[in-house]
Design a protein around this motif. Structure first.
Motif, mmCIF file in Angstrom:
data_model
loop_
_atom_site.group_PDB
_atom_site.id
_atom_site.type_symbol
_atom_site.label_atom_id
_atom_site.label_comp_id
_atom_site.label_asym_id
_atom_site.label_seq_id
_atom_site.Cartn_x
_atom_site.Cartn_y
_atom_site.Cartn_z
ATOM 1 N N TYR A 1 13.038 42.067 -14.818
ATOM 2 C CA TYR A 1 13.380 42.154 -16.230
ATOM 3 C C TYR A 1 12.997 40.911 -17.026
ATOM 4 N N VAL A 2 12.207 40.032 -16.402
ATOM 5 C CA VAL A 2 11.667 38.874 -17.119
ATOM 6 C C VAL A 2 10.317 39.272 -17.699
ATOM 7 N N PRO A 3 10.089 39.090 -18.999
ATOM 8 C CA PRO A 3 8.826 39.543 -19.599
ATOM 9 C C PRO A 3 7.616 38.789 -19.040
ATOM 10 N N VAL B 1 9.008 46.659 -29.863
ATOM 11 C CA VAL B 1 7.979 46.484 -28.837
ATOM 12 C C VAL B 1 8.214 47.354 -27.608
ATOM 13 N N LEU B 2 9.464 47.483 -27.179
ATOM 14 C CA LEU B 2 9.756 48.189 -25.933
ATOM 15 C C LEU B 2 9.881 49.691 -26.147
ATOM 16 N N SER B 3 9.600 50.432 -25.103
ATOM 17 C CA SER B 3 9.792 51.879 -25.154
ATOM 18 C C SER B 3 11.284 52.177 -25.068
ATOM 19 N N ALA B 4 11.658 53.422 -25.395
ATOM 20 C CA ALA B 4 13.069 53.815 -25.333
ATOM 21 C C ALA B 4 13.613 53.632 -23.923
ATOM 22 N N GLU B 5 12.814 53.939 -22.927
ATOM 23 C CA GLU B 5 13.241 53.793 -21.539
ATOM 24 C C GLU B 5 13.426 52.325 -21.176
ATOM 25 N N GLU B 6 12.529 51.460 -21.638
ATOM 26 C CA GLU B 6 12.632 50.031 -21.345
ATOM 27 C C GLU B 6 13.835 49.405 -22.032
ATOM 28 N N PRO C 1 17.695 45.927 -18.645
ATOM 29 C CA PRO C 1 17.864 44.525 -19.077
ATOM 30 C C PRO C 1 16.538 43.798 -19.339
ATOM 31 N N LEU C 2 15.434 44.508 -19.460
ATOM 32 C CA LEU C 2 14.146 43.861 -19.696
ATOM 33 C C LEU C 2 14.182 43.049 -20.983
ATOM 34 N N ALA C 3 13.927 41.749 -20.868
ATOM 35 C CA ALA C 3 13.927 40.846 -22.032
ATOM 36 C C ALA C 3 15.174 41.048 -22.881
ATOM 37 N N GLU C 4 16.304 41.198 -22.208
ATOM 38 C CA GLU C 4 17.537 41.587 -22.899
ATOM 39 C C GLU C 4 18.041 40.519 -23.854
ATOM 40 N N VAL C 5 17.848 39.251 -23.502
ATOM 41 C CA VAL C 5 18.342 38.150 -24.330
ATOM 42 C C VAL C 5 17.195 37.157 -24.563
ATOM 43 N N PRO C 6 17.270 36.384 -25.634
ATOM 44 C CA PRO C 6 16.211 35.403 -25.900
ATOM 45 C C PRO C 6 15.972 34.429 -24.756
ATOM 46 N N TYR C 7 17.027 34.094 -23.997
ATOM 47 C CA TYR C 7 16.887 33.130 -22.906
ATOM 48 C C TYR C 7 15.887 33.592 -21.854
ATOM 49 N N SER C 8 15.598 34.899 -21.812
ATOM 50 C CA SER C 8 14.616 35.391 -20.843
ATOM 51 C C SER C 8 13.234 34.788 -21.098
ATOM 52 N N LEU C 9 12.983 34.305 -22.321
ATOM 53 C CA LEU C 9 11.706 33.635 -22.600
ATOM 54 C C LEU C 9 11.590 32.338 -21.810
ATOM 55 N N ARG C 10 12.664 31.583 -21.716
ATOM 56 C CA ARG C 10 12.641 30.353 -20.911
ATOM 57 C C ARG C 10 12.386 30.687 -19.444
ATOM 58 N N GLN C 11 13.051 31.717 -18.941
ATOM 59 C CA GLN C 11 12.823 32.148 -17.557
ATOM 60 C C GLN C 11 11.377 32.587 -17.359
#
Length: 466
Positions: free
Chosen positions: A243-245, A392-397, A401-411
């Motif tokens: 789930y990390v972009p 950006v994401l599809s309804a399924e995505e 939790p894919l890119a669920e929070v901004p902090y996922s950008l740091r990860q």
């Protein structure tokens, strides 16, 4: 006064129908006596006193009691001690640490009660402890608990009165079942699921330090937590990289933020820093123009550098000395004036140059500001992030939790560096991690990189006939 000058006499009969047996002893120059209904009870009490004397305990001349019994009799409640501990820690603790201490002590205090009879709703009790008992303010130049300086709402006041009456005495914490119950509570979230391992360790440290303070105050002879063999349930600290972009998705999400009007354009580079420089949101919020080191503007392919030296973590106004909803401090887990150099790629150099050209800086030199000019709030940039995710994401995505929070950008930024083959020690330095933390959270990716390295070494050995 405590003394070793103790003499315990035998049991004698007295003219009393209700308590005909009397135990007498002397402590210093003072005589003490205690009546009993039966000779067996008197003899048992005499054995207790003799045992304390043989074990080298001092006795109190005023009460005649051994030091251990005196300590137990005078023992404050856990709640009273926790309030004293918060007051002691407050002046030298950072705002985030203050909030963390209050959170841990709230969890423990709700658990360490003699009985749950009449317990207020736990939400009310937690709120009363967190924001009234364990939050400190200054009244007439003196630091006091907020509950002692302001009018407490009726529900919270009733909750504090209940906990003051129901809280266990410190002396009762020697029972292992009490401590185990407290440790179990610290290892769980409010919904009953397991808390992250580092969250438990942080809260346990607060509990342990509070007990150490009780020993320092001579309210306990030893820290009872030191003899408890207890481990929290296993938890998974590693980042779930499903789930990390990836780089393409991260770029699309950042671009989608920039398409959301003037605020989106202003915050676009904020998210760029989180991805391309793997910065924490609190570090981006404090980023100043003087931290940006760029080469000749004509060279669009040149790398730049950010020299980070400040962080502004978001925290409630009740935890700071100046009443601001954030704390102005140095970098996380570093000395106050320490810096961290992060090389940044040309794409982020261009974003920051354009941002500075378009918006300038705040009076104190920061690049990013809220609508009213203060620190960018997490509620603001999270709202923009969620809109970008919807676009950006599809309804399924979006249901994952894919890119669920901004902090996922740091990860995502840290993951990219590892996959690119950057030495883990350098990755940790740039991200402001310890190497141990990097290996704990990014173990799966690091194992993949090591496998690739093993293949390269294997080929080299094969080419040499090894």
């Amino acid at each position: 006064m405590l003394t070793y000058d103790v003499r315990i006499w035998g049991i004698r009969n007295r003219d009393s129908k209700s308590a005909p047996f009397q135990l007498r002893w002397r402590v210093g120059d003072r005589k003490h006596q205690e009546p009993f209904r039966t000779n067996a009870l008197a003899d048992a009490r005499r054995s207790q006193l003799m045992s304390a004397l043989r074990e080298g305990e001092q006795f109190d001349t005023e009460t005649g009691l051994p030091a251990s019994e005196l300590r137990e009799r005078n023992s404050p409640t856990w709640y009273d001690h926790a309030c004293a501990y918060v007051l002691m820690k407050w002046p030298r603790a950072a705002a985030k640490h203050r909030a963390g201490i209050a959170e841990a002590l709230t969890t423990v205090t709700v658990t360490l009660v003699a009985s749950e009879k009449g317990m207020p709703p736990k939400g009310t009790l937690r709120r009363a402890l967190l924001t009234w008992a364990f939050q400190i303010c200054r009244a007439e130049g003196v630091l006091v608990a907020r509950k002692d300086a302001e009018a407490v709402p009726q529900a919270e006041a009733a909750a504090l009165a209940w906990i003051a009456k129901s809280s266990l005495k410190l002396a009762d914490l020697s029972h292992s079942d009490r401590l185990r119950a407290a440790l179990t509570a610290l290892s769980l979230k409010l919904d009953g699921t397991a808390a992250a391992d580092n969250t438990f360790r942080r809260k346990r440290t607060t509990f342990n330090n509070a007990l150490r303070y009780a020993v320092e105050r001579e309210l306990l002879s030893v820290n009872p937590l030191s003899r408890i063999d207890w481990e929290p349930p296993d938890t998974e600290d590693e980042v779930d990289f499903r789930y990390v972009p990836d780089p393409l998705l991260a770029a699309r999400l950042i671009d989608a933020v920039g398409q959301q009007g003037q605020r989106g354009e202003h915050i676009e580079a904020f998210f760029g820093c989180m991805y391309y420089a793997a910065m924490r949101p609190s570090e981006v919020a404090a980023l100043s123009g003087k931290a940006c080191v760029f080469s000749d503007e004509a060279d669009e392919d040149a790398w730049g550098e950010l020299v980070l030296f400040e962080s502004r973590p978001e925290v409630g106004a009740g935890w700071t000395d100046d009443g601001l909803p954030y704390e102005q401090r140095g970098l996380k887990r570093r000395a106050r004036k320490a810096t961290r150099s992060v090389p940044i790629p040309p794409v982020l150099v261009r974003m920051l140059r354009e941002h500075r050209r378009k918006y300038g800086t705040t009076p104190d030199g920061r690049l990013f500001r809220a609508v009213g000019g203060g620190r960018v709030r997490s509620t603001e940039y999270t709202e923009l992030w969620q809109r970008a995710r919807e676009k950006v994401l599809s309804a399924e995505e979006r249901e994952t939790p894919l890119a669920e929070v901004p902090y996922s950008l740091r990860q995502a930024g840290v993951s990219l560096w590892i996959k690119a083959g950057v030495d883990p020690v350098e990755v940790a330095r740039r991200a402001g991690h310890s190497v141990a933390v990097l290996f704990r959270f990014y173990a799966k990716i690091l194992r993949g990189v090591q496998h690739h390295a093993n293949e390269l070494i294997g080929r080299a050995l094969a080419d040499q006939g090894g």
